[in-house]
Motif scaffolding. Structure first.
Motif, PDB file in Angstrom:
ATOM      1  N   UNK A 271       0.829  -1.196   0.000  1.00 32.62           N
ATOM      2  CA  UNK A 271       0.000   0.000   0.000  1.00 32.62           C
ATOM      3  C   UNK A 271       0.873   1.259   0.000  1.00 32.62           C
ATOM      4  N   UNK A 272       1.951   1.222   0.756  1.00 28.76           N
ATOM      5  CA  UNK A 272       2.884   2.363   0.773  1.00 28.76           C
ATOM      6  C   UNK A 272       3.472   2.596  -0.606  1.00 28.76           C
ATOM      7  N   UNK A 273       3.836   1.481  -1.279  1.00 26.23           N
ATOM      8  CA  UNK A 273       4.393   1.612  -2.632  1.00 26.23           C
ATOM      9  C   UNK A 273       3.388   2.261  -3.574  1.00 26.23           C
ATOM     10  N   UNK A 274       2.136   1.840  -3.471  1.00 29.54           N
ATOM     11  CA  UNK A 274       1.103   2.434  -4.343  1.00 29.54           C
ATOM     12  C   UNK A 274       0.933   3.918  -4.055  1.00 29.54           C
ATOM     13  N   UNK A 275       0.899   4.294  -2.782  1.00 28.75           N
ATOM     14  CA  UNK A 275       0.730   5.702  -2.437  1.00 28.75           C
ATOM     15  C   UNK A 275       1.899   6.536  -2.954  1.00 28.75           C
ATOM     16  N   UNK A 276       3.085   6.001  -2.890  1.00 29.80           N
ATOM     17  CA  UNK A 276       4.258   6.719  -3.407  1.00 29.80           C
ATOM     18  C   UNK A 276       4.135   6.933  -4.911  1.00 29.80           C
TER      19      UNK A 276
END
Length: 608
Positions: A271-276
């Motif tokens: 999820x962090x990767x997607x937000x980035x």
């Protein structure tokens, strides 16, 4: 022959419709009071009924025409344009326009009267300034043995017959000037004439503003009344939609809990990767990635622009060696450095696009902008995310590169590369810019019915006036010896701009004349097409007035919608509203994750 068959079928349908209506018209009134014959005659004298009769009459007169009747049939053939009246009379949008004009009434008539005085006044001024120099110069005597009114050309080198040959013709120049059309067919050359032109520009601004204000204000009243009283004008999907700006406020509050300084505040790595990759405002790293992708987009677009310059194109060496050049061998190719840059950019786009698709299943609906019903459904979330318009653009923008590697699509597929520029709209994912874009979307949807009215009215008007200008400018066929030099079988002709000669008419058909209508009604006036006959210029003046009416009404609606939504945007996202103003309460965590607006979010009173 095919056109004649279609024409005959249409006329038969019109005839049956007209005869049935006339035969039953007496039933709409009380025969005891008016009598059947009087009721039928009264119906036949109504304007739309007269239009219906005149629209079908040319077909039968042409069919029966003999001798002198053939000339009458030729004249009546022009009345086929009136068949548009059958459509106009049944159009609710045209009736709306008519109601606006009736409401405008006396103020509009006063403005038209003042306009007429000003037009004639400036027509006289420009005529006496530009059209009173009579010349018997030797350079003109070959064409005009007794001399002619003349003026210097724009370069002040030689004399040419003046276009301002009379006051009525000069009035045409005034009309094209005050309406900002400016075809370029007539322009003053003397210093005093240019001074008259500058004065005419400023007077024209005032006389454009007055009718636009009058018509626009009345249209706003009628338009709102129609929307309030009838749901048919507003499409169902538009009347039931939620506000883009409201959703922007809601999503902003839902995502605030994940925003961090350098990395998103979430324990899920995917999820962090997607937000980035997809939410630039989520953290500092996301902003850096967003800026890097935008820079790549700009570089790719710059390469696309430079490739089109002849200075950066190279002719293949094989072309010189061939005894007979071919298109495939000799077509110039862009410099090889552009191919290298293009490959690097496409690889960056592909990696970024595939990474987003690979981790979007771990994102919450509020993260990726999909509906809440996809929560905790990874495959459905991914498919819904792929179907979003911007992601489709991302895929289509990189496909031409791989298609060309496989030899599919040819050179035409490279046109889709221009869609990469659309990716620059990713910057709108910044919360404040996204809210501003959502405000514009709300304004556009709110004004959509008005724009629909403008579009339909423009289409109907274009056919009507396109037909009129074609009949005025493009139906005079000639086999004059002067014409036969370049056109052995004759051609359709019209007068030249100075009125002393003839030329082949550029109005070759009604569909071709539609282009002239749009450039005139929208006050663009490229100058590639313009009328030179008296009737053509009369048609042009009516088009000027029609263009002002068509533009005035939607402009007012768009302006009113913008004022309504702009106040809401300023309240929620204006300069006094920073990111620190929107806080998520601990108790609002569940609402934030579900995509609902937190309790502290600004309320949109107008949506209640």
């Amino acid at each position: 022959e095919q056109f004649a068959i279609v024409e005959a079928v249409c006329v038969v349908i019109f005839t049956v419709d007209y005869v049935v209506r006339v035969a039953t018209a007496h039933t709409a009134r009380d025969p005891a009071k008016t009598g059947r014959l009087c009721a039928t005659a009264a119906y036949m004298m109504q304007p739309l009924a007269v239009v219906d009769a005149v629209a079908i009459l040319p077909f039968y007169v042409d069919f029966l025409a003999r001798g002198e009747m053939a000339q009458i049939a030729k004249l009546l053939r022009l009345c086929r344009i009136l068949r548009l009246g059958k459509l106009l009379g049944r159009s609710a949008m045209v009736k709306l326009y008519w109601e606006v004009l009736v409401m405008s009434g006396e103020p509009l008539l006063v403005v038209c009267f003042l306009n007429a005085i000003v037009v004639v006044l400036f027509g006289c001024l420009i005529y006496f300034v530009e059209g009173q120099q009579y010349s018997v110069d030797e350079s003109l005597l070959s064409r005009f043995p007794t001399g002619v009114y003349a003026t210097l050309d724009p370069h002040e080198i030689e004399l040419t017959p003046t276009a301002f040959r009379s006051i009525p013709v000069s009035v045409w120049w005034v009309c094209t000037t005050v309406t900002t059309v400016g075809y370029g067919d007539m322009s003053p050359y003397t210093p005093l004439g240019k001074a008259v032109g500058v004065t005419c520009f400023y007077v024209g601004i005032m006389f454009l503003a007055l009718p636009i204000s009058i018509i626009g204000s009345n249209f706003n009243i009628v338009y709102q009344r129609v929307l309030d009283g009838s749901s048919r004008v507003l499409p169902r999907w538009m009347s039931q939609r939620s506000s883009f700006l409201e959703r922007s406020v809601s999503r902003r509050g839902a995502l605030m809990s994940t925003f961090g300084a350098w990395l998103p505040i979430t324990s899920n790595f995917r999820r962090s990767t997607f937000l980035v990759l997809d939410v630039p405002a989520s953290c500092g790293l996301a902003k850096f990635v967003s800026l890097a992708m935008m820079a790549t987009i700009l570089v790719s677009t710059l390469v696309l622009l430079l490739e089109s310059l002849p200075d950066f194109a190279v002719t293949p060496p094989l072309c010189v060696e061939l005894p007979v050049p071919t298109v495939e061998a000799c077509r110039p190719r862009p410099h090889y450095l552009f191919d290298v840059i293009e490959t690097v950019c496409v690889i960056a786009f592909t990696v970024e696009y595939l990474l987003r698709l690979a981790v979007v299943h771990a994102a919450r609906p509020a993260d990726c902008g999909v509906h809440d019903r996809y929560d905790k459904r990874p495959l459905a979330t991914t498919l819904a995310y792929i179907r979003k318009p911007m992601n489709i653009v991302d895929a289509v923008a990189i496909l031409p590169f791989y298609a060309s590697l496989l030899g599919i699509g040819g050179g035409g597929a490279s046109v889709l590369r221009v869609l990469r520029l659309v990716r620059i709209f990713r910057v709108l994912k910044m919360p404040k810019m996204r809210s501003c874009a959502d405000m514009f979307l709300d304004v556009g949807c709110d004004a959509m019915p008005a724009m629909l009215i403008l579009t339909v009215t423009s289409m109907l008007s274009s056919v009507l006036f396109g037909s009129c200008i074609y009949l005025a400018e493009g139906t005079n066929y000639s086999v004059d010896p002067q014409v036969l030099v370049e056109h052995p079988q004759g051609a359709y002709i019209r007068p030249t701009i100075d009125g002393h000669d003839i030329e082949v008419s550029p109005f070759t058909s009604i569909p071709f004349s539609l282009w002239w209508f749009f450039t005139t009604a929208m006050t663009v006036g490229y100058g590639d097409l313009y009328p030179t006959t008296t009737m053509g210029r009369v048609v042009g003046i009516f088009v000027f007035a029609t263009g002002i009416i068509m533009l005035a009404m939607p402009i007012t609606i768009v302006g009113g919608s913008f004022e309504k939504y702009y106040d809401v945007w300023v309240e929620a996202f204006g300069p006094s509203k920073g990111a620190q103003d929107v806080e998520t309460e601990p108790g609002d965590e569940a609402d934030a994750l579900s995509g609902a607006a937190p309790a502290g979010s600004p309320k949109l009173a107008w949506m209640s």
